[in-house]
Write an enzyme that holds these catalytic residues in place. Structure first.
Site, PDB file in Angstrom:
ATOM      1  N   CYS A  54     -26.261 111.117 -39.355  1.00 31.31           N
ATOM      2  CA  CYS A  54     -26.264 111.016 -41.156  1.00 31.31           C
ATOM      3  C   CYS A  54     -27.168 109.833 -41.471  1.00 31.31           C
ATOM      4  O   CYS A  54     -27.644 109.848 -42.431  1.00 31.31           O
ATOM      5  CB  CYS A  54     -24.561 110.728 -41.205  1.00 31.31           C
TER       6      CYS A  54
ATOM      7  N   ASP B  65     -23.647 113.124 -49.908  1.00 35.03           N
ATOM      8  CA  ASP B  65     -23.161 113.080 -48.612  1.00 35.03           C
ATOM      9  C   ASP B  65     -23.721 114.093 -47.691  1.00 35.03           C
ATOM     10  O   ASP B  65     -23.754 115.217 -47.996  1.00 35.03           O
ATOM     11  CB  ASP B  65     -21.515 113.306 -48.875  1.00 35.03           C
TER      12      ASP B  65
ATOM     13  N   HIS C 173     -22.722 114.594 -44.698  1.00 32.17           N
ATOM     14  CA  HIS C 173     -21.694 115.125 -43.763  1.00 32.17           C
ATOM     15  C   HIS C 173     -21.350 116.529 -44.202  1.00 32.17           C
ATOM     16  O   HIS C 173     -20.113 116.811 -44.340  1.00 32.17           O
ATOM     17  CB  HIS C 173     -20.653 114.163 -43.670  1.00 32.17           C
TER      18      HIS C 173
END
Length: 491
Positions: A206, A385, A387
């Site tokens: 990430c 994000d 993820h």
């Protein structure tokens, strides 16, 4: 058995969707308060006029907007600040004044020169399960939630790099200590097959992905201009995205980030990266790839030295190259110290801002915007994000071969936000300096920003022996080291 597994997967998927709706609802805007929403130096309110076409087509600002409603802070003749803050000196405000008319789409195709706009501490924790986000966070088309359409168009136009799967394997390290450097969850995931390489970065990549996002949006501004929006110059966008394909042939691929991390940063494949290691990778890969784009990294201190910066931005003493400033820092122990709230929020309001990578416990996000909170003196920060696992972005020698779905996978209109008090203090902050006028405006901005300063600009780098430096620098902002074990930043 297969049907039972499939049924369990469906239950899990819908269960997580319900949890998301309860615990992480889509943020909405308060039309009564109508507080400005910022996205990388541009300010938006509900009064911002915009003519919106269908998705994928151009979104163009109306003439009423160009002068006063959608503007970087420089165009309002003020230093970025929180609403309750006092104005800085008149000289600082004047230094930020600039052109009030955003470039046209045609002008955005020209080499960009914008005078008023742009440009550790990490210990491997248990990996955050990416399936929580990837199965539901961005699948549905969101409504506007009362947000200014121009703000959403800007947010959607930011390049969004996420977890990918199915790419060419990244070989495992042969070092016997490599597995001990991974998070516990990653060790469990890789225990079944010790020989195969990594074909996904889910669970560990990430910080690399948010670093890619920061770099990609910096290059986007340099090539197409800050006012570029989705649907404009699609061929140029495809060329840019090809640089970040999940393939060793792409200069900014995760493969090359991992390779440099292993060679120069002591990071093994499958191991999380911290902000410092990510900054070093961006610095090395960009300086080896770009002809007219430079990267200046401050290392583990928040001090920017003008003589060192100019050696990077203007190496021949004549021609100024657009330069990305990367500042790895830590603004507290477990949480961001409240004395930095104002100044950190203001960094996203600066016209030179290209965002913040990192900054959330147990994961890294790419922060691109802010809005003042209604409840307290803090702010909510908007983020992309990483993820969310998608199929690998392929590499094409001919960028025309990228499909609309390939391009769509690098953008989202779905807002996510968190309060600044919830941010992890370990982060990588980026600013894009396009020319010398932009440099002087940025120096004035960071000097007069409200709150306790997180960045200091000095004339001389003490390591060059031209000055004694600032003895207080080390005390002003906690520094970042990838070997420090206090902060958790995982993929």
């Amino acid at each position: 058995m297969d049907s039972a597994v499939a049924g369990a997967a469906d239950i899990g998927r819908y269960g997580r969707r319900i949890v998301r709706m309860i615990w992480d609802p889509e943020p909405t805007n308060d039309p009564i308060a109508n507080r400005p929403a910022w996205c990388l130096g541009y300010e938006y309110t509900l009064e911002t006029n915009i003519t919106s076409k269908t998705k994928g087509e151009d979104s163009k600002l109306s003439t009423a907007t160009s002068s006063d409603q959608q503007r970087p802070p420089a165009q309002a003749n003020k230093v970025p600040q929180m609403p309750s803050a006092q104005l800085p000196t008149e000289a600082a405000a004047t230094a930020l004044s600039g052109n009030t008319t955003p470039p046209t789409p045609e002008a955005a195709l020209e080499p960009t020169k914008i005078t008023s706009q742009p440009a550790a501490i990490d210990t491997p924790p248990d990996s955050v399960d990416s399936s929580f986000d990837s199965s539901m966070a961005y699948d549905d088309v969101p409504d506007d939630g009362g947000w200014p359409p121009a703000f959403l168009n800007d947010f959607e136009s930011r390049i969004w790099m996420t977890y990918r799967s199915g790419f060419e394997p990244i070989p495992r390290s042969t070092d016997p200590t490599a597995s001990s450097r991974m998070s516990f969850a990653m060790r469990l995931k890789t225990m079944a097959d010790q020989q195969a390489g990594f074909t996904t970065d889910s669970g560990w990549g990430c910080m690399i992905r948010t670093g890619q996002s920061l770099l990609a949006n910096s290059l986007l501004t340099c090539r197409l201009g800050r006012s570029w929006r989705r649907g404009q110059a699609p061929d140029e966008e495809r060329k840019l995205l090809s640089l970040f394909a999940d393939d060793p042939r792409a200069p900014y691929s995760i493969h090359n980030f991992v390779a440099h991390g292993a060679a120069k940063c002591g990071k093994y494949p499958g191991e999380w990266f911290g902000p410092s290691a990510t900054a070093r990778c961006i610095h090395a890969l960009a300086n080896a790839t770009e002809n007219s784009f430079r990267v200046y990294s401050t290392g583990d201190l928040p001090d920017v030295y003008e003589d060192s910066f100019m050696e990077v931005a203007k190496p021949d003493g004549k021609t100024f190259h657009p330069t990305l400033i990367l500042i790895s820092t830590r603004l507290g122990i477990d949480k961001i110290n409240q004395v930095y709230w104002e100044s950190l929020t203001a960094t996203l309001q600066l016209p030179q801002s290209v965002g913040i990578a990192g900054g959330r416990p147990s994961s890294s996000h790419y922060f691109v915007g802010a809005q003042r909170s209604d409840e307290d003196q803090g702010s909510y920060l908007f983020y992309l994000d990483p993820h969310h696992t998608r199929p690998a972005l392929p590499f094409h020698e001919d960028p025309q071969l990228y499909t609309p779905s390939d391009v769509d996978s690098c953008h989202t209109r779905r807002l996510r936000r968190l309060h600044i008090r919830e941010m992890d203090p370990s982060m990588l902050i980026g600013f894009l300096i396009l020319d010398e006028e932009n440099w002087h405006a940025w120096k004035s901005s960071v000097k007069h920003v409200q709150g306790k300063s997180i960045i200091t600009v000095s004339e001389h780098d003490p390591s060059k022996g031209s000055a004694s430096g600032r003895p207080s620098a080390i005390d002003e902002v906690e520094t970042l080291s990838d070997d420090d074990g206090d902060t958790v930043l995982d993929g």
